[in-house]
Design an enzyme around this catalytic site. Structure first.
Site, PDB file in Angstrom:
ATOM      1  CB  THR A 116      -6.528   2.709  -5.523  1.00 20.08           C
ATOM      2  OG1 THR A 116      -5.781   1.651  -4.931  1.00 20.08           O
ATOM      3  CG2 THR A 116      -7.852   2.800  -4.679  1.00 20.08           C
ATOM      4  CB  SER A 160      -0.843   0.213   1.209  1.00 20.91           C
ATOM      5  OG  SER A 160      -1.595   1.278   1.334  1.00 20.91           O
ATOM      6  CE  LYS A 176      -7.153  -2.767  -4.134  1.00 22.25           C
ATOM      7  NZ  LYS A 176      -7.928  -1.911  -3.043  1.00 22.25           N
ATOM      8  CE1 TYR A 220      -6.114   4.933  -2.367  1.00 22.64           C
ATOM      9  CE2 TYR A 220      -4.533   4.584  -0.928  1.00 22.64           C
ATOM     10  CZ  TYR A 220      -5.868   4.322  -1.261  1.00 22.64           C
ATOM     11  OH  TYR A 220      -6.321   3.370  -0.487  1.00 22.64           O
ATOM     12  CG  HIS A 245     -11.081   0.454  -1.104  1.00 16.81           C
ATOM     13  ND1 HIS A 245     -10.360   1.395  -1.793  1.00 16.81           N
ATOM     14  CD2 HIS A 245     -10.301   0.444   0.094  1.00 16.81           C
ATOM     15  CE1 HIS A 245      -9.402   1.868  -1.107  1.00 16.81           C
ATOM     16  NE2 HIS A 245      -9.382   1.301  -0.149  1.00 16.81           N
TER      17      HIS A 245
END
Lengths: 367, 367, 367, 367
Positions: C157, C107, C233, C131, C257
């Site tokens: 994402t 992440s 994603k 992100y 998510h």
């Protein structure tokens, strides 16, 4: 009676009051009681589609069944041995029906006789539920007595070559309490049900007495011994409904015997539409019992084509709670709930309740 | 035995009696046990559509399976190590089947030998359930012994390259109690299951012993070593049913191994119709096991095309509760419930149970 | 670790161990958590249709994702701040993935840096979840560092212009514990999440930092700054999947998510088939996460067209319970359950899992 | 107010605070309350299908209803006697609507007068809900006063020839507390509701006062006495929606009166799509109330074609908990939840919410 505001209230009170064997006898369904539950829940899967801004100043719940006037389309279905619920038994029930201007169907296996019932409520429209016994003379006598006593129709039960398996009755070794007897019979036929050699006394009773060899020819025979119109009770298939009409029956009572005969059969409200469709061209009246506990249930059955509905257990709950007054309270509740439904749905008369007033919930899955 | 009036009663009593490891072994399904629940609930989604006014004076539950007469279409499915439930184990079971005139299927992994079983119930119709071992000589010997002992068919399990994950057995580190052995084997094959190096002793046992390389050629090989007809047990797909027939099998036992192999597979009653449809032109018999606990379950399976059904756990519950008498009680219950169903449904003989007697509940969503 | 035999065991143990704020953060879904429940229950509505008599002596769980070899089609989905679960956090997770020969997705909001993760498990296939920050220099630096550290793909994402409403986090006024920081950032970006002015500290953090103005042009920009392939994603619609491919993405990760963004969106397994259908002609790989907790869930996703699945919470539960060993145990469980499934379903290799191996339960309503 | 983070929080707090008779009055639905539950659960059967990578930097919740600007598509539905919830009653409610820039619909049966409400929130867009009384002079006066006080529309309730059966009100013998009166009336019309001769005082009140003979001609009459546009509230059928438009109505409020009139009618969100479809060609605005408790509920209604939604009970819960501040909190919650939904669904403005953003869950049964 003020505190009872819905049929469920009467049921709860009755279940508290009744001795276990009677309570179990009245409330049980066959084996696992799946159909017993479905009879009610199937109504919940239907939706009423109300119309608005219809003049509903005057509502009219009256209708006719086999030509008999009824003040509302809710009658009392036959159930056995009603004095177990209350000392006045069948007499309280028929008087309540008389007071409400609706139909009472007396069971063959009653704890009050045909004649007692006729005398108790001379103005009520009374129909006689018939089991055909192996002994045809016994059967003929029942029919003749009913006709003589002014009963207006024969309701022939066609789903009962024997009684279904009701587990609670077997465990309780159910028998008729000794102070009661089957009042339409003499001798051993009136008392045999009071003893049991294990299992349900009722099943032992009917086994060997009811005619298991019945076919549609039975209708012909009945028509030869009576001029009363014949309604068949227990129809669950369209083809059987057509057979009944072709055999000369005047009415079809869609019923699964209160879910007491065979578990796994459909809820009555589920099969009603296909049966109504099948008999449409014959103009024969179709009735329904099974799982009806509210005014909206009545309404749904009428929208799907029933001429009127009959209620069995609700009458027993009312009877248990208050005799004739309890049964009248039960009928009051149905009347009020149905009246509200007619008004809010925008269909002030019974004849306004067209098929499109009700749909299945699955209609709303097709977005 | 009087107090047991349904299979559920026997199950509840058995679950109370059995030691934890045995109880868990018998009742468990694979991993999350979704299919275990579905095997039963799928029956509840089917509706019986009874006919009325059919002469049901004489009911006839008899039928034939692979040419063998059975007094009713309910036989006993194979289950392993039945002496864990009762000292008489397989012998009590087969004697009960003999007494009831129905079929007993003996497991390869039994705690009584082929010969003991044959001797205990010489008149019973016995079928032998076969696992094919890597050691083909072991396998051949099993088949030859079964044939010699008078078994009438081989039931080849085709869904078990290894045993499924049954969590309770892993947690319990399940093993066969030390006083028992796998009676169809000698030496380490008979006792290896009595120890575990962690996890389920049964899974450790079969892993490495069962032939995971099996294909449909196995049928050919079996036919070369026996003249017994071959039934394949564990079919869940129509295409596999057709392959079985083309490979020379004589019967299809639709089964998901009591939901013990792979969770998430369909209930057996769900796949039965498409399999029956696929094999229709071959005239091959189709049987079913899985989730059958009432007479109406049997009826539904027959209506959807099963020749007969087999019950596994119900026999274990009866056995646990009362040995042979308990298994007979279980069969009594099925017989009674099926007899009632035949009568009330208006189909007095097995051959009267046509496809239209049963429908799926979703039929009633199409108002 | 022996006592944990299914993912649910690990989950239960982890929920017992973790402090409330962390437990709530990990387990929560958006608002009413309907989709959180659906992610799992939607798998239960699918049925596996096993084949029998297939040679399954050799099973093969290996496959490739974006050309990367994996020993099984189960990888680890990105989740934020893994050191809250265990002091080893992301490092334990990536080492477990390395030990199991599968993919770890790190992440952006990690408590271990890109470089630490790369160094901890140099041989693992690592993907970097991105992100995009308003500050494009920050974003570019993350991408460059990931590429330099040997990460093999960017997982962008696309469902998070801001974080969803997670009621427990608001009630808990969730913040990152003071001894931890967001290790991929310097200065205030690394610690801002440790305080809150009311509500969820995480939502306060991302609000204003993430770029809400992103469009599909972002893919073009990313491709201009990296040669890593890009996976998107968060896709839940077929048209978005096609847009992703046309924008130059190499893979589609169907995800909601973990049901943490918007309640009421479909379960991922529900939308997988239509997305697979839409991208078929492009030959683009499709992955899935959300609600996968058993080997049969993995199998169902593969049958419906997923190249592989990723698990988020299961890794957190394993991590909480036992650090690297716990995560490996979790992967062991999936491997074992998937291996059993391949064998019992008669599809020994991943490529044998064709579309017809799985169907929706509603197929069985069409009797 | 900080601790209330969802409408359910406000509801729970309000139910704790309110005296029994008031609580029951507000929360009850008709008879068995099936539709009451369905109003909510029907929303759960719909799925939002979010788009990703849409620029959502600027969200815009503004829209117009009958030409009136609203800052978000959530207004306050009429409910009777709001001072039972809080001393400020209707005034607190309308001020909250004013503060939020949305519409307040005042009930005929209010505990604050038309003039008080107008004065309390001069800038709010106010609509007046009308029951037509048998006494047409009374009715005319209400309409004239509302128009004079600056109300922008008449919301004619068309589903209430009488009030439905609400069992709790009957049991509680519900009456308006003695310190309150129906503020839009003088004399006995303002106080009659304070006594009961058994049963629900409200039902006794309206019975005999409301005009049960209303038909669609009532619209014509209303148009002859006012220039305010007319919205009909209580439409559940497409044909009635068309009739309303043809009679000259300007808007359709799909409503089942909070499930308080007739049990068994569809959830409002279920019938919305067919009504929207039916009136499409007329360009008439359609609104909805019933069961809306979250921002995603609002979103789903808009996607299915509602111009805006109204909430009744949520306003009462907010009012009970904190007067005007509580109602504003309730509107804050809807605003926040809807804003999050717009962003995460990738539809930053109300006009972006196209029909394909939402589908029924049954779509995913067609694998």
């Amino acid at each position: 009676m003020e505190k009872y505001i819905c049929v469920k209230d009467l049921e709860n009170a009755a279940l508290d009051l009744l001795p276990k064997a009677t309570r179990d006898y009245y409330k049980s369904g066959a084996t696992e009681e799946q159909t017993l539950a479905e009879n009610s829940t199937a109504f919940r899967r239907l939706r009423i589609r109300p119309k608005c801004l219809v003049n509903v100043e005057r509502t009219d719940l009256q209708t006719r069944a086999l030509g008999n006037y009824v003040s509302m389309p809710v009658g009392i279905s036959p159930s056995a041995m009603q004095r177990m619920a209350h000392p006045d038994g069948e007499l309280a029930n028929v008087k309540a029906a008389e007071a409400h201007g609706t139909i009472y169907i007396l069971s063959t296996i009653a704890t009050s006789s045909i004649e007692e019932v006729a005398q108790a409520a001379p103005k009520a429209t009374k129909w006689f539920q018939l089991y055909i016994y192996n002994d045809r003379e016994v059967t003929k006598s029942l029919v003749a007595r009913a006709e003589k006593a002014g009963f207006k129709a024969l309701v022939l039960t066609v789903d009962t070559p024997l009684f279904g398996i009701r587990r609670a009755d077997i465990r309780n070794q159910f028998t008729l309490p000794p102070h009661l007897k089957l009042a339409n019979f003499d001798g051993h036929l009136s008392t045999k049900i009071q003893s049991t050699k294990g299992g349900s006394g009722l099943n032992n009773y009917v086994s060997g007495l009811f005619d298991k060899s019945l076919t549609w020819d039975a209708i012909k025979w009945l028509k030869s011994i009576t001029s009363m119109p014949i309604i068949v009770k227990g129809i669950l298939r369209p083809d059987d409904a057509v057979k009944a009409i072709e055999a000369g029956c005047s009415g079809i009572l869609v019923s699964n015997h209160g879910a007491r005969q065979l578990d796994g059969v459909p809820a009555t409200i589920e099969v009603l539409p296909e049966i109504v469709e099948a008999v449409k061209k014959y103009n024969t009246e179709v009735y329904l019992d099974g799982g009806v506990t509210t005014g909206t249930d009545v309404y749904k059955a009428l929208a799907l084509g029933a001429r009127m509905v009959f209620v069995g257990r609700p009458a027993l709950w009312g009877l248990s709670v208050g005799g004739q007054a309890g049964v009248q309270k039960m009928l009051d509740i149905f009347r009020t709930e149905l009246e509200y439904t007619l008004q809010i749905a925008g269909t002030p008369s019974i004849s306004d309740i067209t098929r499109d007033m009700v749909c299945h919930e699955s209609v709303y899955c097709k977005l």
